[in-house]
Write an enzyme that holds these catalytic residues in place. Structure first.
Site, PDB file in Angstrom:
ATOM      1  N   HIS A  29       0.835  -1.206   0.000  1.00 58.62           N
ATOM      2  CA  HIS A  29       0.000   0.000   0.000  1.00 58.62           C
ATOM      3  C   HIS A  29       0.874   1.262   0.000  1.00 58.62           C
ATOM      4  O   HIS A  29       0.536   2.248  -0.637  1.00 58.62           O
ATOM      5  CB  HIS A  29      -0.921   0.008   1.234  1.00 58.62           C
ATOM      6  N   ASP A 132      -6.428   5.195   2.530  1.00 61.60           N
ATOM      7  CA  ASP A 132      -6.469   3.784   2.181  1.00 61.60           C
ATOM      8  C   ASP A 132      -7.847   3.169   2.444  1.00 61.60           C
ATOM      9  O   ASP A 132      -8.562   3.581   3.353  1.00 61.60           O
ATOM     10  CB  ASP A 132      -5.431   3.048   3.028  1.00 61.60           C
ATOM     11  N   HIS A 377       2.912 -14.108  -6.626  1.00 59.95           N
ATOM     12  CA  HIS A 377       1.792 -14.445  -5.741  1.00 59.95           C
ATOM     13  C   HIS A 377       0.534 -13.667  -6.131  1.00 59.95           C
ATOM     14  O   HIS A 377      -0.488 -13.788  -5.471  1.00 59.95           O
ATOM     15  CB  HIS A 377       2.183 -14.144  -4.296  1.00 59.95           C
ATOM     16  N   SER A 382       2.652  -6.374  -7.931  1.00 62.75           N
ATOM     17  CA  SER A 382       3.547  -7.263  -8.671  1.00 62.75           C
ATOM     18  C   SER A 382       2.980  -7.597 -10.047  1.00 62.75           C
ATOM     19  O   SER A 382       3.699  -7.588 -11.044  1.00 62.75           O
ATOM     20  CB  SER A 382       3.789  -8.553  -7.877  1.00 62.75           C
ATOM     21  N   ALA A 400      -5.288 -12.470   0.544  1.00 62.28           N
ATOM     22  CA  ALA A 400      -5.861 -11.180   0.125  1.00 62.28           C
ATOM     23  C   ALA A 400      -6.748 -11.402  -1.117  1.00 62.28           C
ATOM     24  O   ALA A 400      -7.499 -12.379  -1.168  1.00 62.28           O
ATOM     25  CB  ALA A 400      -4.770 -10.149  -0.112  1.00 62.28           C
ATOM     26  N   GLU A 401      -6.631 -10.535  -2.137  1.00 66.51           N
ATOM     27  CA  GLU A 401      -7.485 -10.677  -3.327  1.00 66.51           C
ATOM     28  C   GLU A 401      -6.714 -11.353  -4.456  1.00 66.51           C
ATOM     29  O   GLU A 401      -7.037 -11.234  -5.622  1.00 66.51           O
ATOM     30  CB  GLU A 401      -8.062  -9.312  -3.719  1.00 66.51           C
TER      31      GLU A 401
HETATM   32  N1  UDP Z   1       8.707  -5.680  -3.572  1.00 65.30           N
HETATM   33  C1  UDP Z   1      10.038  -5.398  -3.795  1.00 65.30           C
HETATM   34  N2  UDP Z   1      10.957  -6.313  -3.394  1.00 65.30           N
HETATM   35  C2  UDP Z   1      10.628  -7.485  -2.782  1.00 65.30           C
HETATM   36  C3  UDP Z   1       9.268  -7.756  -2.563  1.00 65.30           C
HETATM   37  C4  UDP Z   1       8.332  -6.845  -2.971  1.00 65.30           C
HETATM   38  O1  UDP Z   1      10.379  -4.349  -4.346  1.00 65.30           O
HETATM   39  O2  UDP Z   1      11.522  -8.260  -2.452  1.00 65.30           O
HETATM   40  C5  UDP Z   1       7.696  -4.683  -3.967  1.00 65.30           C
HETATM   41  C6  UDP Z   1       7.026  -5.037  -5.271  1.00 65.30           C
HETATM   42  O3  UDP Z   1       7.723  -4.493  -6.354  1.00 65.30           O
HETATM   43  C7  UDP Z   1       5.634  -4.435  -5.080  1.00 65.30           C
HETATM   44  C8  UDP Z   1       5.404  -4.504  -3.584  1.00 65.30           C
HETATM   45  O4  UDP Z   1       6.678  -4.657  -2.992  1.00 65.30           O
HETATM   46  O5  UDP Z   1       5.641  -3.090  -5.484  1.00 65.30           O
HETATM   47  C9  UDP Z   1       4.542  -5.683  -3.159  1.00 65.30           C
HETATM   48  O6  UDP Z   1       3.226  -5.428  -3.450  1.00 65.30           O
HETATM   49  P1  UDP Z   1       2.260  -6.559  -3.995  1.00 65.30           P
HETATM   50  O7  UDP Z   1       0.931  -5.930  -4.196  1.00 65.30           O
HETATM   51  O8  UDP Z   1       2.842  -7.216  -5.171  1.00 65.30           O
HETATM   52  O9  UDP Z   1       2.211  -7.640  -2.861  1.00 65.30           O
HETATM   53  P2  UDP Z   1       2.004  -7.599  -1.273  1.00 65.30           P
HETATM   54  O10 UDP Z   1       3.349  -7.424  -0.696  1.00 65.30           O
HETATM   55  O11 UDP Z   1       1.080  -6.462  -0.980  1.00 65.30           O
HETATM   56  O12 UDP Z   1       1.424  -8.941  -0.976  1.00 65.30           O
END
Ligand code: UDP
Length: 490
Positions: A29, A132, A377, A382, A400-401
């Site tokens: 977020h 948010d 994931h 991502s 999550a979603e």
């Molecule tokens: N990310 C990163 N390096 C990592 C893991 C995640 O830069 O080792 C960043 C990724 O590029 C994205 C965010 O963290 O912008 C993760 O958001 P996402 O919605 O994909 O997954 P969440 O972490 O919320 O499950």
């Protein structure tokens, strides 16, 4: 009014629009919110971000760096009431909470931020609050100051439509077991899901604290001024339309937000400090042929067992593909032992597989021409970063979603194939065997099917870039939003 506002802005008689951004304390977020603030600043808006002390470093490095480029973002730090909510001191980010009980406490803590938010609004008097989705109460706070509250969910139109459809029609109640398929009614495409793929609060609208929060989240979509979506129209037109015209939401699509990062420094410094020097990472990738490396990463909150990590290692090795694998161990992150690693694995993979223990410079990696596939994931950031890099994906949703996003990638966009995860879970996850990983890794990297998916993904990459350029759909929608906020103020 609109014309008058536009004229006033053009003549410089109206002063700068001031927008306050308040992201949930999770990387998925905060990272896109920082990008969003940057984007608003580039359009002449004055952005301020609110966060808590231990999350501030996620913003400060970037804010300090881009200041030299003339982009000003202010940061206001408030106090996170961890102890009051029964959390350990220093627990301020969702990636530190692993049990359902702690998650509830975490949400309770965020619910206590209301007064501090009011104080900030009183002191800074912004023209708009972008808060948010997890802060449904922010709409009432904004109303006290007579300013519009916009919601930022950080997910796809598709997922927004799917979760609202489930809330409205409850198709999950029409099946007799958790593994039986049901279809999303009145949906643009025929999408089949099982109850096992739904979050607890979507499966059954129970009476828990979290269930109530999720109901308030949906309700606040209707009572707030509108929704900002990190997506672009051409990616999911049927769902952008469905969300607005059928579900009746007012929304602006302004993504992919990550595309505001063009330089190595921008792409390499998002979220936490990377566990690998970005130049070392680029040197490693530079030595590889185009489309020859598979990038494997499960976002900021993965919680795999050592047994599952072991299976991934075995599967990757057996696939014969080159890879970069971001290994994170959830609760076990601090443990020194390497039980997850098959004996001699890293040694054998030298030159072929790069393991990053901790945080990866993800966008930098994805955008490198040597990378040809992405095991994800399906966190929305991502997915969108993968789309923006033109990559086919292996989808491995966890919670999550993410199961909704998987459907979009595999069945609508047809740029990915599923690893076969079938159960929503926030607990330490396992259950995918090495054979499935080996097969998917090969299938996404080589062969006719891979090439077809890659060429479709490449087309989306081009469209994504056009969407954020002057005259593009996201560029234009952001203009419309800013104009509207200016006229509201007027
Ligand atoms: N990310 C990163 N390096 C990592 C893991 C995640 O830069 O080792 C960043 C990724 O590029 C994205 C965010 O963290 O912008 C993760 O958001 P996402 O919605 O994909 O997954 P969440 O972490 O919320 O499950």
């Amino acid at each position: 009014i609109k014309d008058a506002a536009r004229k006033a802005v053009e003549e410089g008689t109206m002063g700068q629009l001031h927008v306050l951004f308040f992201p949930f304390m999770a990387h998925g977020h905060m990272i896109p919110t920082l990008d969003m603030a940057k984007l608003f600043a580039l359009r002449g808006v004055k952005p301020t971000i609110i966060t808590t002390a231990l999350n501030a470093p996620i913003f400060t490095k970037t804010i300090d760096r881009i200041k030299n480029l003339g982009i000003e973002i202010s940061l206001i730090v408030i106090r996170f009431p961890a102890l009051e909510a029964g959390l350990p001191e220093g627990c301020e980010n969702a990636d530190q909470v692993h049990s359902e009980e702690m998650i509830s406490k975490f949400f309770k803590a965020t619910g206590m931020l209301q007064e501090q938010l009011e104080h900030v609004l009183r002191e800074t008097r912004p023209d708009c609050l972008v808060a948010d989705m997890f802060f449904p109460w922010a709409t009432d706070v904004a109303a006290k100051f007579n300013i519009p509250r916009l919601i930022f969910h950080g997910t796809s139109f598709f997922a927004l439509c799917a979760s609202e459809t489930i809330r409205l029609y409850e198709p999950q109640k029409s099946v007799s077991s958790d593994s039986e398929h049901f279809i999303l009614p009145r949906f643009p495409h025929e999408i089949k899901l099982t109850r096992m793929q739904l979050a607890g609060h979507d499966r059954e609208h129970g009476d828990t604290y979290l269930s109530k929060v999720f109901i308030q989240v949906k309700e606040s979509e209707l009572t707030s001024y509108g929704v900002i979506v990190n997506s672009f129209y051409e990616l999911e037109p049927a769902y952008a339309d469905h969300y607005r015209m059928v579900l009746g939401r007012k929304a602006w699509h302004i993504g992919p937000l990550s595309l505001c990062n063009r330089e190595v420094e921008d792409k390499g410094q998002r979220g936490k400090e990377a566990a690998i020097d970005k130049h070392d990472c680029l040197t490693w990738l530079d030595s590889k042929k185009p489309d020859s490396v598979l990038y494997v990463c499960f976002g900021s909150m993965p919680n795999f067992t050592d047994a599952q990590l072991y299976e991934i290692a075995k599967g990757l090795e057996a696939s014969g593909q080159q890879f970069i694998w971001v290994v994170r161990r959830g609760e076990k992150e601090e443990e020194e032992n390497e039980k997850w690693q098959p004996e001699g694995f890293e040694e054998r993979m030298k030159g072929k597989g790069l393991i990053i223990r901790g945080w990866a410079p993800q966008v930098l990696v994805l955008d490198h021409e040597a990378v040809g596939g992405f095991v994800t994931h399906c966190g929305w950031n991502s997915v969108l970063e993968g789309v923006s890099a033109g990559l086919p994906m292996v989808t491995w949703p966890l919670f999550a979603e993410q199961f909704y996003n998987e459907k979009l990638v595999t069945e609508i966009l047809k740029i990915g194939l599923s690893i076969g995860a079938h159960e929503w879970t926030r607990k330490a996850t396992d259950g995918i065997e090495r054979e499935a990983i080996e097969k998917a890794a090969k299938q996404i990297m080589v062969g006719e099917e891979a090439e077809e998916m890659r060429s479709r993904a490449r087309a989306f990459k081009d469209t994504a870039r056009k969407a954020v350029e002057e005259g593009g759909s996201s560029y234009t929608d952001l203009n419309t939003l800013i104009e509207e906020l200016n006229s509201y103020r007027h």
